[in-house]
Scaffold this motif. Structure first.
Motif, PDB file in Angstrom:
ATOM      1  N   LEU A  87     -17.903  14.603 -60.738  1.00 47.69           N
ATOM      2  CA  LEU A  87     -18.232  13.446 -61.591  1.00 47.69           C
ATOM      3  C   LEU A  87     -19.306  12.583 -60.941  1.00 47.69           C
ATOM      4  CD1 LEU A  87     -14.715  12.360 -62.925  1.00 47.69           C
ATOM      5  CD2 LEU A  87     -16.401  13.905 -63.965  1.00 47.69           C
ATOM      6  N   ALA A  88     -19.265  12.456 -59.619  1.00 44.84           N
ATOM      7  CA  ALA A  88     -20.289  11.675 -58.910  1.00 44.84           C
ATOM      8  C   ALA A  88     -21.666  12.301 -59.095  1.00 44.84           C
ATOM      9  CB  ALA A  88     -19.935  11.559 -57.429  1.00 44.84           C
ATOM     10  N   ILE A  89     -21.736  13.629 -59.059  1.00 39.86           N
ATOM     11  CA  ILE A  89     -23.018  14.309 -59.286  1.00 39.86           C
ATOM     12  C   ILE A  89     -23.513  14.007 -60.695  1.00 39.86           C
ATOM     13  CG2 ILE A  89     -24.072  16.585 -59.659  1.00 39.86           C
ATOM     14  CD1 ILE A  89     -22.380  17.536 -57.250  1.00 39.86           C
ATOM     15  N   ILE A  90     -22.639  14.141 -61.671  1.00 40.22           N
ATOM     16  CA  ILE A  90     -23.029  13.880 -63.060  1.00 40.22           C
ATOM     17  C   ILE A  90     -23.492  12.439 -63.215  1.00 40.22           C
ATOM     18  CG2 ILE A  90     -22.194  13.749 -65.442  1.00 40.22           C
ATOM     19  CD1 ILE A  90     -20.280  16.142 -64.652  1.00 40.22           C
ATOM     20  N   ALA A  91     -22.702  11.506 -62.693  1.00 39.31           N
ATOM     21  CA  ALA A  91     -23.051  10.082 -62.807  1.00 39.31           C
ATOM     22  C   ALA A  91     -24.400   9.789 -62.154  1.00 39.31           C
ATOM     23  CB  ALA A  91     -21.956   9.221 -62.179  1.00 39.31           C
ATOM     24  N   GLY A  92     -24.700  10.473 -61.088  1.00 36.97           N
ATOM     25  CA  GLY A  92     -25.963  10.262 -60.396  1.00 36.97           C
ATOM     26  C   GLY A  92     -27.175  10.849 -61.097  1.00 36.97           C
ATOM     27  N   HIS A  93     -26.950  11.647 -62.140  1.00 36.33           N
ATOM     28  CA  HIS A  93     -28.063  12.316 -62.817  1.00 36.33           C
ATOM     29  C   HIS A  93     -28.191  11.980 -64.300  1.00 36.33           C
ATOM     30  CE1 HIS A  93     -27.833  14.588 -59.082  1.00 36.33           C
ATOM     31  NE2 HIS A  93     -29.114  14.824 -59.286  1.00 36.33           N
TER      32      HIS A  93
ATOM     33  N   GLY B 174     -11.202   8.211 -68.833  1.00 38.17           N
ATOM     34  CA  GLY B 174     -12.482   7.528 -68.988  1.00 38.17           C
ATOM     35  C   GLY B 174     -13.143   7.092 -67.704  1.00 38.17           C
ATOM     36  N   GLU B 175     -12.698   7.638 -66.575  1.00 37.31           N
ATOM     37  CA  GLU B 175     -13.242   7.223 -65.282  1.00 37.31           C
ATOM     38  C   GLU B 175     -14.762   7.379 -65.206  1.00 37.31           C
ATOM     39  OE1 GLU B 175     -12.409   8.117 -60.570  1.00 37.31           O
ATOM     40  OE2 GLU B 175     -11.996   9.705 -62.014  1.00 37.31           O
ATOM     41  N   LEU B 176     -15.279   8.528 -65.621  1.00 31.96           N
ATOM     42  CA  LEU B 176     -16.728   8.761 -65.588  1.00 31.96           C
ATOM     43  C   LEU B 176     -17.438   7.843 -66.570  1.00 31.96           C
ATOM     44  CD1 LEU B 176     -19.277  10.270 -64.700  1.00 31.96           C
ATOM     45  CD2 LEU B 176     -18.710  12.021 -66.422  1.00 31.96           C
ATOM     46  N   MET B 177     -16.912   7.716 -67.774  1.00 31.19           N
ATOM     47  CA  MET B 177     -17.532   6.854 -68.783  1.00 31.19           C
ATOM     48  C   MET B 177     -17.639   5.417 -68.282  1.00 31.19           C
ATOM     49  SD  MET B 177     -15.583   8.297 -72.169  1.00 31.19           S
ATOM     50  CE  MET B 177     -16.144   6.916 -73.152  1.00 31.19           C
TER      51      MET B 177
ATOM     52  N   ALA C  28     -25.176   2.329 -65.177  1.00 29.41           N
ATOM     53  CA  ALA C  28     -26.421   2.738 -65.832  1.00 29.41           C
ATOM     54  C   ALA C  28     -26.520   2.281 -67.284  1.00 29.41           C
ATOM     55  CB  ALA C  28     -26.568   4.257 -65.752  1.00 29.41           C
ATOM     56  N   GLN C  29     -25.649   1.389 -67.691  1.00 26.95           N
ATOM     57  CA  GLN C  29     -25.668   0.867 -69.065  1.00 26.95           C
ATOM     58  C   GLN C  29     -25.774   1.998 -70.099  1.00 26.95           C
ATOM     59  OE1 GLN C  29     -27.754  -0.890 -66.591  1.00 26.95           O
ATOM     60  NE2 GLN C  29     -25.739  -1.776 -66.311  1.00 26.95           N
ATOM     61  N   VAL C  30     -25.020   3.064 -69.856  1.00 24.93           N
ATOM     62  CA  VAL C  30     -24.996   4.223 -70.736  1.00 24.93           C
ATOM     63  C   VAL C  30     -24.120   3.916 -71.947  1.00 24.93           C
ATOM     64  CG1 VAL C  30     -24.084   6.588 -70.879  1.00 24.93           C
ATOM     65  CG2 VAL C  30     -25.494   5.902 -68.940  1.00 24.93           C
ATOM     66  N   ASP C  31     -24.555   4.362 -73.118  1.00 24.07           N
ATOM     67  CA  ASP C  31     -23.747   4.298 -74.339  1.00 24.07           C
ATOM     68  C   ASP C  31     -22.850   5.529 -74.312  1.00 24.07           C
ATOM     69  OD1 ASP C  31     -22.636   4.194 -76.863  1.00 24.07           O
ATOM     70  OD2 ASP C  31     -24.551   4.371 -77.929  1.00 24.07           O
ATOM     71  N   ALA C  32     -21.630   5.366 -73.792  1.00 23.04           N
ATOM     72  CA  ALA C  32     -20.726   6.501 -73.576  1.00 23.04           C
ATOM     73  C   ALA C  32     -19.613   6.516 -74.604  1.00 23.04           C
ATOM     74  CB  ALA C  32     -20.141   6.434 -72.166  1.00 23.04           C
ATOM     75  N   ARG C  33     -19.392   7.686 -75.170  1.00 19.42           N
ATOM     76  CA  ARG C  33     -18.277   7.933 -76.098  1.00 19.42           C
ATOM     77  C   ARG C  33     -17.468   9.070 -75.511  1.00 19.42           C
ATOM     78  NH1 ARG C  33     -20.307   5.372 -80.853  1.00 19.42           N
ATOM     79  NH2 ARG C  33     -21.841   3.956 -79.955  1.00 19.42           N
ATOM     80  N   GLY C  34     -16.192   9.148 -75.891  1.00 20.22           N
ATOM     81  CA  GLY C  34     -15.352  10.212 -75.354  1.00 20.22           C
ATOM     82  C   GLY C  34     -14.435  10.810 -76.386  1.00 20.22           C
ATOM     83  N   ILE C  35     -14.036  12.040 -76.112  1.00 24.55           N
ATOM     84  CA  ILE C  35     -13.022  12.737 -76.895  1.00 24.55           C
ATOM     85  C   ILE C  35     -12.039  13.333 -75.898  1.00 24.55           C
ATOM     86  CG2 ILE C  35     -14.530  14.752 -77.082  1.00 24.55           C
ATOM     87  CD1 ILE C  35     -13.124  15.478 -79.697  1.00 24.55           C
ATOM     88  N   GLU C  36     -10.750  13.140 -76.160  1.00 22.46           N
ATOM     89  CA  GLU C  36      -9.708  13.550 -75.218  1.00 22.46           C
ATOM     90  C   GLU C  36      -8.477  13.994 -75.991  1.00 22.46           C
ATOM     91  OE1 GLU C  36      -7.196  14.410 -72.277  1.00 22.46           O
ATOM     92  OE2 GLU C  36      -9.311  14.007 -71.904  1.00 22.46           O
ATOM     93  N   LEU C  37      -7.855  15.071 -75.553  1.00 27.99           N
ATOM     94  CA  LEU C  37      -6.685  15.634 -76.216  1.00 27.99           C
ATOM     95  C   LEU C  37      -5.406  14.853 -75.905  1.00 27.99           C
ATOM     96  CD1 LEU C  37      -5.665  17.969 -77.992  1.00 27.99           C
ATOM     97  CD2 LEU C  37      -5.419  19.331 -75.915  1.00 27.99           C
ATOM     98  N   ASP C  38      -5.225  14.453 -74.660  1.00 27.82           N
ATOM     99  CA  ASP C  38      -3.984  13.813 -74.209  1.00 27.82           C
ATOM    100  C   ASP C  38      -3.917  12.352 -74.661  1.00 27.82           C
ATOM    101  OD1 ASP C  38      -2.445  12.139 -72.069  1.00 27.82           O
ATOM    102  OD2 ASP C  38      -1.741  14.204 -71.771  1.00 27.82           O
ATOM    103  N   ALA C  39      -2.904  12.011 -75.434  1.00 31.30           N
ATOM    104  CA  ALA C  39      -2.768  10.655 -75.993  1.00 31.30           C
ATOM    105  C   ALA C  39      -2.647   9.590 -74.909  1.00 31.30           C
ATOM    106  CB  ALA C  39      -1.563  10.593 -76.933  1.00 31.30           C
TER     107      ALA C  39
END
Length: 196
Positions: free
Chosen positions: A8-14, A29-32, A39-50
């Motif tokens: 996740l750190a690699i992804i966040a850094g790129h 939602g840790e990465l989001m 980085a003021q990213v407009d992040a949305r997520g989809i997750e199976l586990d309620a």
């Protein structure tokens, strides 16, 4: 970013500042949260586990409950700059279709997964004759969500057969980078940045 899991750190850094991102299988939602904060990213997520969806929403994140195997078809083409699938590909019922959807939805896609050809996994099978329990694969075979075990070389062949471009790849042994040359044997995890 040091508190993030290494992939996740690699992804966040790129992910560039201000990008629009869909995190598929986003967990709590840790990465989001990190992308939004750093980085003021407009992040949305989809997750199976309620429970994870509730935890992410409690962080103030835009996350919906959904299944990557069926619900990605509802997103329009190129709706995001980046689609992210971290440690989720091996849990998908149809990983090939999930990856196709990921690359349709996002202009680029990050994919990370545990490498089942890592030398400790091989050694466990060879000497103990049992499915391994490692830091990357922390639960017994009967508890794991992994249904499609793959290796770095499997993934390299998969993307090559489908004409998917690899912009960058990172190979990790714990939180340390390892060379691409021996990644199938030495890497515990892999992260790929893909494009069509």
């Amino acid at each position: 970013m040091s508190d993030l899991r290494p992939d996740l750190a690699i992804i966040a850094g790129h992910v560039p500042r201000g990008a629009k991102v869909l995190d598929v299988g986003c967990g709590d939602g840790e990465l989001m949260a990190e992308l939004r904060r750093s980085a003021q990213v407009d992040a949305r997520g989809i997750e199976l586990d309620a429970r994870n969806v509730s935890a992410a929403v409690a962080r103030g994140l835009s996350v919906v409950q959904g299944d990557a195997d069926t619900d990605l078809a509802n997103y329009p083409d190129h709706a995001f700059d980046y689609a992210i699938l971290s440690q989720t590909l091996q849990t998908a019922r149809a990983p090939d279709r999930v990856l196709d959807e990921l690359l349709r939805i996002g202009r680029r896609a990050f994919v990370s997964f545990p490498n089942f050809a890592y030398w400790r996994v091989r050694l466990s099978l060879l000497w103990r004759g049992r499915m391994p329990v490692t830091a990357a694969l922390p639960v017994s075979w009967y508890e794991t969500e992994n249904i499609h075990q793959l290796t770095v070389d499997d993934f390299r062949a998969f993307v090559a057969e489908r004409g998917i471009g690899v912009e960058q790849a990172w190979f990790l042994n714990g939180d340390r980078h390892t060379s691409a040359a021996a990644a199938n044997f030495r890497a515990e995890h892999a992260v790929f940045l893909l494009r069509r």
